[in-house]
Each structure stands twice: as C-alpha cells, then as structure tokens.
Motif scaffolding. Structure first.
Motif, mmCIF file in Angstrom:
data_model
loop_
_atom_site.group_PDB
_atom_site.id
_atom_site.type_symbol
_atom_site.label_atom_id
_atom_site.label_comp_id
_atom_site.label_asym_id
_atom_site.label_seq_id
_atom_site.Cartn_x
_atom_site.Cartn_y
_atom_site.Cartn_z
ATOM 1 N N GLN A 43 17.806 -29.829 -26.169
ATOM 2 C CA GLN A 43 17.350 -29.874 -24.783
ATOM 3 C C GLN A 43 16.026 -29.136 -24.613
ATOM 4 O O GLN A 43 15.180 -29.532 -23.803
ATOM 5 N N ALA A 44 15.837 -28.052 -25.377
ATOM 6 C CA ALA A 44 14.593 -27.287 -25.302
ATOM 7 C C ALA A 44 13.436 -27.995 -26.005
ATOM 8 O O ALA A 44 12.276 -27.601 -25.845
ATOM 9 N N GLY A 45 13.749 -29.034 -26.785
ATOM 10 C CA GLY A 45 12.713 -29.722 -27.534
ATOM 11 C C GLY A 45 12.098 -28.869 -28.618
ATOM 12 O O GLY A 45 10.909 -28.985 -28.942
ATOM 13 N N LEU A 46 12.930 -28.008 -29.209
ATOM 14 C CA LEU A 46 12.451 -27.049 -30.195
ATOM 15 C C LEU A 46 12.840 -27.498 -31.599
ATOM 16 O O LEU A 46 14.010 -27.829 -31.837
ATOM 17 N N PRO A 47 11.933 -27.542 -32.554
ATOM 18 C CA PRO A 47 12.303 -27.880 -33.932
ATOM 19 C C PRO A 47 13.322 -26.878 -34.480
ATOM 20 O O PRO A 47 13.230 -25.684 -34.209
ATOM 21 N N PHE A 48 14.304 -27.378 -35.247
ATOM 22 C CA PHE A 48 15.276 -26.475 -35.854
ATOM 23 C C PHE A 48 15.866 -27.094 -37.108
ATOM 24 O O PHE A 48 15.840 -28.313 -37.293
ATOM 25 N N VAL A 49 16.388 -26.219 -37.959
ATOM 26 C CA VAL A 49 17.051 -26.634 -39.196
ATOM 27 C C VAL A 49 18.368 -25.877 -39.292
ATOM 28 O O VAL A 49 18.398 -24.655 -39.097
ATOM 29 N N ALA B 16 7.455 -27.892 -41.590
ATOM 30 C CA ALA B 16 7.023 -29.295 -41.573
ATOM 31 C C ALA B 16 7.312 -29.932 -40.217
ATOM 32 O O ALA B 16 6.498 -30.703 -39.688
ATOM 33 N N GLN B 17 8.475 -29.619 -39.646
ATOM 34 C CA GLN B 17 8.791 -30.152 -38.316
ATOM 35 C C GLN B 17 7.828 -29.626 -37.260
ATOM 36 O O GLN B 17 7.404 -30.360 -36.361
ATOM 37 N N ILE B 18 7.503 -28.351 -37.355
ATOM 38 C CA ILE B 18 6.556 -27.768 -36.395
ATOM 39 C C ILE B 18 5.216 -28.491 -36.469
ATOM 40 O O ILE B 18 4.529 -28.668 -35.457
ATOM 41 N N GLU B 19 4.854 -28.967 -37.668
ATOM 42 C CA GLU B 19 3.601 -29.705 -37.841
ATOM 43 C C GLU B 19 3.735 -31.174 -37.462
ATOM 44 O O GLU B 19 2.758 -31.923 -37.543
ATOM 45 N N GLY B 20 4.950 -31.600 -37.086
ATOM 46 C CA GLY B 20 5.107 -32.966 -36.601
ATOM 47 C C GLY B 20 5.960 -33.885 -37.446
ATOM 48 O O GLY B 20 6.177 -35.045 -37.065
ATOM 49 N N ASP B 21 6.480 -33.411 -38.590
ATOM 50 C CA ASP B 21 7.346 -34.255 -39.410
ATOM 51 C C ASP B 21 8.712 -34.430 -38.752
ATOM 52 O O ASP B 21 9.117 -33.633 -37.903
#
Length: 343
Positions: A151-157, A321-326
């Motif tokens: 919901q926050a639209g935050l990348p996570f693993v 990588a997700q933070i960079e858009g992957d």
C-alpha cells in the motif's frame, strides 16, 4: 601583550572543492556520488582520489532533496522484540545486511513491527518513504506487513517464502525442502528406523517445506508415515524441549529426530538427556540452520547449513535493484549438510 585571536574552524570541503581538485565538472562529481553512471573510469578514479584527499563527506539531506530518496533502508522485524536477541539467525542476518549495505554507503534502520500498535505507528513513516525500501523478516508468511508495504508503494524483499507466491513479491530463501531431504537420507543411511520430526509452524518460513521434505524421503525409502512421530514447534528452544518430551511419550522406540531449527534441536537435546537417553547412541538428532547454537550444544549438532551471508547479500542486491526500478525476483539457495557429533 598581544591579543590572541582564535583560529576559525576550517569549513568542510564542498562538492565544488572536489570537482576543482579532480579537474572535472560538478555534475561529474554528482554522478559519481549517485552511482557513477555515465562517468569514465579515469574521471571516477580522479573523483574518488579527491574525496579521499579532501575528506569530503556527503550531505545526505542535500542529496535527498536532489534524488528524492531517503538514502537508507529498513530492517523490518515483524516479530516480538525478544526474538532479535533469542534467535541467533536474526542477529546473523542483521549483521550480514548491514555489511552488504555498507559497501553501497547505505545506512540500515532497524524497525520493530511485531504488534498491531507498532504497525499503526510505522505506517505513516513508510508511506512517506522515510526509507527507500525494506528488508522484511518474519516467522509468519501471512504477515500484514506485506500489505502495508504494498500500500505504501515501497520496494521490499522478504527473507523466506511468502504466502502469496504470485510472482509479485521478491524473496530470498534457502532450499528448505531439499535440505530436509538431505538430512533425512543421511539419518536413514545411518541405519535409523524410527525417525521423528519436530516441524516448524506451517505458516512460517520453512515449516511446511521442511516437513514435506521429511515425508518425501519416507515415501522414497518406502517407510510408513506415522503421525505419532510428528510434533510442531514454534522455532523456540522451549517448544523443541516440549515437543521432544511429547514424542518420547508417544513413540518411546524412536531412534532419531529431524528438528526444523537448531534452536528447537537444542531444546530437544535437553529433553532427551532428562529422559535418561543418550545422543547419538540411543537417539540421533539433526537440526537445520547451522547457527551459532549448533557448535555450542553438547554434543555438537549435525545440521543443515543455511548460507546466511549469501542470503543477506542477495536480499540487499534485490532491494537495491528494485529501488533502481527493477521488478520482483526470487532466489532459492542450496543448503549443505554439516556432520558433527549428534548424528
């Protein structure tokens, strides 16, 4: 008598000073500080040398205004606080993630979210993107933290396989099922006939997969499954001891036990000793994790080694990588049998 005028503190070096020292533009220095994209190797080396010579320190607040990033990520513990101090695996992962992020000059923020009240408090913090992403650690695959992060639209693993395996969630996990098979084959090949198991919770990481690996080898070796030989703990030392007592009562003829975590295995060893049985002569014990507990028990614990450093490294790599858009990705890493004295 001459008045002494105190020296003014020398101002800290700026990005302009670094550019002048390196003989490059301010924009080149900025690109180096943001990862080095579109910068020649020679210019990169010159900027690095200037930074070291001048002692330049990045102004993170200023960088955040330009990049619209917080410059940090969260180690998000969706657990009771005491688990961080009781479970050696979490401490190992925290150290590994901190080290991996340090190579990218990214600080790690520890956030506890084990209760509903804590989750309500951190929700605005995450929604405002006060961190750029989160490394999520929890023992319940259905944690509400996943919904909150989405919901926050935050990348996570996630560390461990989440309940939702639709492909929209990144996770890193050891191959729990194959690891359990390896341990069970080792116990069977050692001549053990009545092998019990202390499984983890079915909704927790590794719980159902390690139990399925146990059952796979029973089927493979044509050994009848006996539900009296199965107990379920919660990955704590106390639950391992309690489960082992129950197993010895229900199946006193058991001669081996595969335990789904080293911490529970330590509890099982205590129960076996108190029952007047010996390890491994009467009962062989195999664990899972190869945590610091495994070498501290008496006897030392035969176990399945999880590649903790690789798990930490891959979680950090995926998150950055997700933070960079992957997009999301899944990594399953192999385990390794470590033979010691308990089996």
């Amino acid at each position: 008598m001459t008045d002494t005028v105190p020296k003014q503190n020398k101002r800290p070096p700026t990005i302009h000073d670094v550019a002048a020292q390196a003989g490059v533009s301010r924009g080149t220095v900025s690109r180096v500080l943001q990862g080095g994209h579109n910068v020649s190797p020679a210019s990169h080396r010159a900027v690095d040398a200037a930074i070291r010579k001048l002692g330049y320190v990045v102004n993170r607040a200023a960088r955040s205004l330009v990049t619209r990033r917080a410059g940090s990520v969260a180690f998000l513990l969706s657990e009771a606080h005491e688990r961080l101090f009781q479970d050696p695996n979490l401490a190992t992962l925290l150290r590994g993630c901190t080290t991996a992020l340090a190579e990218h000059d990214v600080p790690l923020v520890l956030i506890a979210a084990g209760t509903e009240a804590e989750r309500r408090r951190i929700a605005p913090y995450l929604s405002a993107h006060q961190v750029d992403g989160a490394l999520l650690f929890n023992s319940n695959r259905g944690t509400p933290m996943i919904d909150l992060l989405q919901q926050a639209g935050l990348p996570f693993v996630c560390c461990g396989k989440p309940q939702d395996q639709s492909g929209s969630i990144s996770y890193v996990v050891a191959d729990d099922r194959e690891g359990a098979r390896t341990m069970m084959r080792y116990l069977v090949d050692a001549g053990r006939k009545r092998i019990a198991t202390i499984a983890g919770p079915s909704d927790g990481p590794g719980g159902s997969d390690r139990l399925q690996g146990y059952r796979d080898v029973l089927t493979e070796r044509k050994i009848r499954f006996d539900k009296r030989l199965v107990a379920t703990g919660d990955y704590s030392r106390a639950s391992g001891e309690s489960c082992m007592r129950d197993l010895l009562t229900r199946a006193p003829d058991l001669d081996a036990v595969f335990v789904a975590s080293d911490l529970m295995a330590e509890g099982a060893l205590r129960a076996i000793e108190r029952a007047g049985r010996t390890v491994p002569d009467d009962i062989a014990v195999g664990g899972f994790d190869d945590s610091s507990v495994a070498t501290a028990t008496i006897p030392t614990l035969t176990t399945m080694r999880q590649p903790w450093q690789r798990i930490s490294d891959m979680m950090v790599r995926q998150l950055l990588a997700q933070i960079e858009g992957d997009g999301p990705a899944t990594v399953i890493l192999p385990t390794e049998l470590v033979i010691r004295d308990s089996a």
